[in-house]
Design an enzyme around this catalytic site. Structure first.
Site, PDB file in Angstrom:
ATOM      1  N   ASP A  33     -36.134   7.068 -77.427  1.00  0.00           N
ATOM      2  CA  ASP A  33     -35.916   8.357 -78.103  1.00  0.00           C
ATOM      3  C   ASP A  33     -36.825   9.445 -77.536  1.00  0.00           C
ATOM      4  O   ASP A  33     -37.920   9.159 -77.047  1.00  0.00           O
ATOM      5  CB  ASP A  33     -36.154   8.171 -79.615  1.00  0.00           C
ATOM      6  CG  ASP A  33     -35.525   9.290 -80.434  1.00  0.00           C
ATOM      7  OD1 ASP A  33     -34.721  10.065 -79.886  1.00  0.00           O
ATOM      8  OD2 ASP A  33     -35.840   9.381 -81.634  1.00  0.00           O
ATOM      9  N   ASN A  81     -24.154   8.678 -82.540  1.00  0.00           N
ATOM     10  CA  ASN A  81     -24.380   9.713 -81.511  1.00  0.00           C
ATOM     11  C   ASN A  81     -23.102  10.463 -81.123  1.00  0.00           C
ATOM     12  O   ASN A  81     -23.174  11.505 -80.462  1.00  0.00           O
ATOM     13  CB  ASN A  81     -25.039   9.110 -80.258  1.00  0.00           C
ATOM     14  CG  ASN A  81     -26.513   8.764 -80.442  1.00  0.00           C
ATOM     15  OD1 ASN A  81     -27.028   7.817 -79.862  1.00  0.00           O
ATOM     16  ND2 ASN A  81     -27.212   9.542 -81.262  1.00  0.00           N
TER      17      ASN A  81
HETATM   18  C1  IPE Z   1     -31.407   6.527 -81.870  1.00  0.00           C
HETATM   19  O1  IPE Z   1     -31.890   7.804 -81.575  1.00  0.00           O
HETATM   20  C2  IPE Z   1     -30.299   6.176 -80.933  1.00  0.00           C
HETATM   21  C3  IPE Z   1     -30.687   5.969 -79.532  1.00  0.00           C
HETATM   22  C4  IPE Z   1     -31.901   6.000 -79.058  1.00  0.00           C
HETATM   23  C5  IPE Z   1     -29.593   5.676 -78.637  1.00  0.00           C
HETATM   24  P1  IPE Z   1     -31.366   9.092 -82.343  1.00  0.00           P
HETATM   25  O2  IPE Z   1     -32.090  10.257 -81.764  1.00  0.00           O
HETATM   26  O3  IPE Z   1     -29.887   9.140 -82.322  1.00  0.00           O
HETATM   27  O4  IPE Z   1     -31.822   8.786 -83.835  1.00  0.00           O
HETATM   28  P2  IPE Z   1     -32.047   9.751 -85.071  1.00  0.00           P
HETATM   29  O5  IPE Z   1     -30.804  10.595 -85.205  1.00  0.00           O
HETATM   30  O6  IPE Z   1     -33.238  10.601 -84.755  1.00  0.00           O
HETATM   31  O7  IPE Z   1     -32.290   8.843 -86.217  1.00  0.00           O
HETATM   32  C1  IPE Z   2     -32.537   9.650 -76.986  1.00  0.00           C
HETATM   33  O1  IPE Z   2     -33.048  10.947 -76.903  1.00  0.00           O
HETATM   34  C2  IPE Z   2     -31.235   9.513 -76.242  1.00  0.00           C
HETATM   35  C3  IPE Z   2     -30.054   9.295 -77.090  1.00  0.00           C
HETATM   36  C4  IPE Z   2     -30.088   9.173 -78.383  1.00  0.00           C
HETATM   37  C5  IPE Z   2     -28.771   9.238 -76.418  1.00  0.00           C
HETATM   38  P1  IPE Z   2     -32.543  12.098 -77.872  1.00  0.00           P
HETATM   39  O2  IPE Z   2     -31.391  12.789 -77.226  1.00  0.00           O
HETATM   40  O3  IPE Z   2     -32.290  11.592 -79.227  1.00  0.00           O
HETATM   41  O4  IPE Z   2     -33.815  13.044 -77.854  1.00  0.00           O
HETATM   42  P2  IPE Z   2     -34.403  13.876 -79.085  1.00  0.00           P
HETATM   43  O5  IPE Z   2     -34.595  12.921 -80.209  1.00  0.00           O
HETATM   44  O6  IPE Z   2     -33.390  14.927 -79.393  1.00  0.00           O
HETATM   45  O7  IPE Z   2     -35.679  14.426 -78.574  1.00  0.00           O
HETATM   46 MG    MG Z   3     -33.432  11.377 -80.869  1.00  0.00          MG
END
Ligand code: IPE
Ligand code: IPE
Ligand code: MG
Length: 249
Positions: A33, A81
């Site tokens: 993340d 997502n």
């Molecule tokens: C969890 O991260 C999913 C992945 C890392 C693929 P998110 O960024 O989607 O999670 P939330 O929305 O902050 O809980």
């Molecule tokens: C994790 O990074 C990747 C996926 C969930 C696909 P994020 O895209 O969630 O990054 P933040 O949480 O917005 O920083």
């Molecule tokens: Mg995230």
């Protein structure tokens, strides 16, 4: 390279050696993340953050191989997502496809088995075909198993398991914890020993709810694009300090 750089390198090698003397988690699961926030801090686009994130994914595979981790599960795209802007989702799918193509040789060379955990039917066809091909080609490889949780959601996984148990006509007497495990995407994969989440978020976000019953959790503020061997070692060192009791004393 100046003498300072040299010192850093020696230090890293020493840390690896010392970590290898302790217990290495057999299965590490990672909630990768913070790509978006990493990019924002640098005035870059979210897509650029994801692109840097793929470098970290490649590195953690190489580093896990080096440390003798046997299973590595990477949360790559959750079933939630899809709520993101369509442009970001499409770009993520495209990048995944390109990465699978460009990493194919590395996976074969290092005898890496690749598995997808999740509902594949919603993925773009060309990505699905590439996944099927690599899964099949790598099915006998045993150095490490890399699981990509892709269009994965743990509650959905459990719902599917229940439906399949019913449609297989399994009688109530036969239903136990082991049987339920067999109906999850993670069948044949031991439960994670260590769960890592990056970016300073302290939640599970629908990841492996059934499987992490006794996993050790490690949270770090490091954004995923900055996650390298040093961060992985930090997580494993913390794991090695834990005393796992499984309810006993
Ligand atoms: C969890 O991260 C999913 C992945 C890392 C693929 P998110 O960024 O989607 O999670 P939330 O929305 O902050 O809980
Ligand atoms: C994790 O990074 C990747 C996926 C969930 C696909 P994020 O895209 O969630 O990054 P933040 O949480 O917005 O920083
Ligand atoms: Mg995230």
């Amino acid at each position: 390279m100046n003498s300072d750089d040299n010192l850093v390198v020696i230090d890293a090698d020493e840390r690896i050696k010392s970590v290898l003397k302790g217990k290495i988690p057999k299965h590490i699961a990672v909630i990768m993340d913070g790509n978006g926030r990493w990019a924002k801090e640098r005035n870059k686009t979210r897509i650029e953050g994801h692109k840097e994130g793929t470098v970290s994914a490649r590195k953690i595979i190489e580093n896990s191989l080096k440390l003798g981790v046997k299973y590595l599960t990477l949360y790559t795209f959750s079933s939630e997502n899809w709520k993101r802007p369509v442009l970001e989702v499409n770009k993520l799918m495209e990048m995944l496809y390109e990465n699978l193509i460009s990493q194919r040789d590395m996976l074969i060379e290092n005898k890496v088995r690749l598995k997808i955990l999740g509902e594949k039917s919603r993925l773009p066809k060309k990505l699905r075909n590439e996944i099927d091909s690599i899964e099949e080609l790598s099915s006998g490889f045993k150095n490490i198993q890399v699981n990509l949780a892709l269009n994965y959601g743990s509650r959905g996984e459990i719902v599917e398991a229940i439906k399949n148990i019913i449609s297989d006509g399994i009688s109530e007497k036969k239903i136990n914890e082991k049987l339920i495990s067999k109906y999850l995407y993670t069948r044949d994969i031991p439960d994670p020993d260590l769960l890592i989440r990056t970016s300073g978020e302290y939640r599970i976000s629908n990841f492996l709810l059934y499987q992490i019953a006794y996993s050790e959790f490690y949270f770090t503020d490091v954004f995923w694009p900055d996650f390298r061997m040093d961060s992985l070692l930090d997580g494993i060192i913390e794991f090695q300090k834990r005393k796992r009791r499984y309810g006993a004393i």
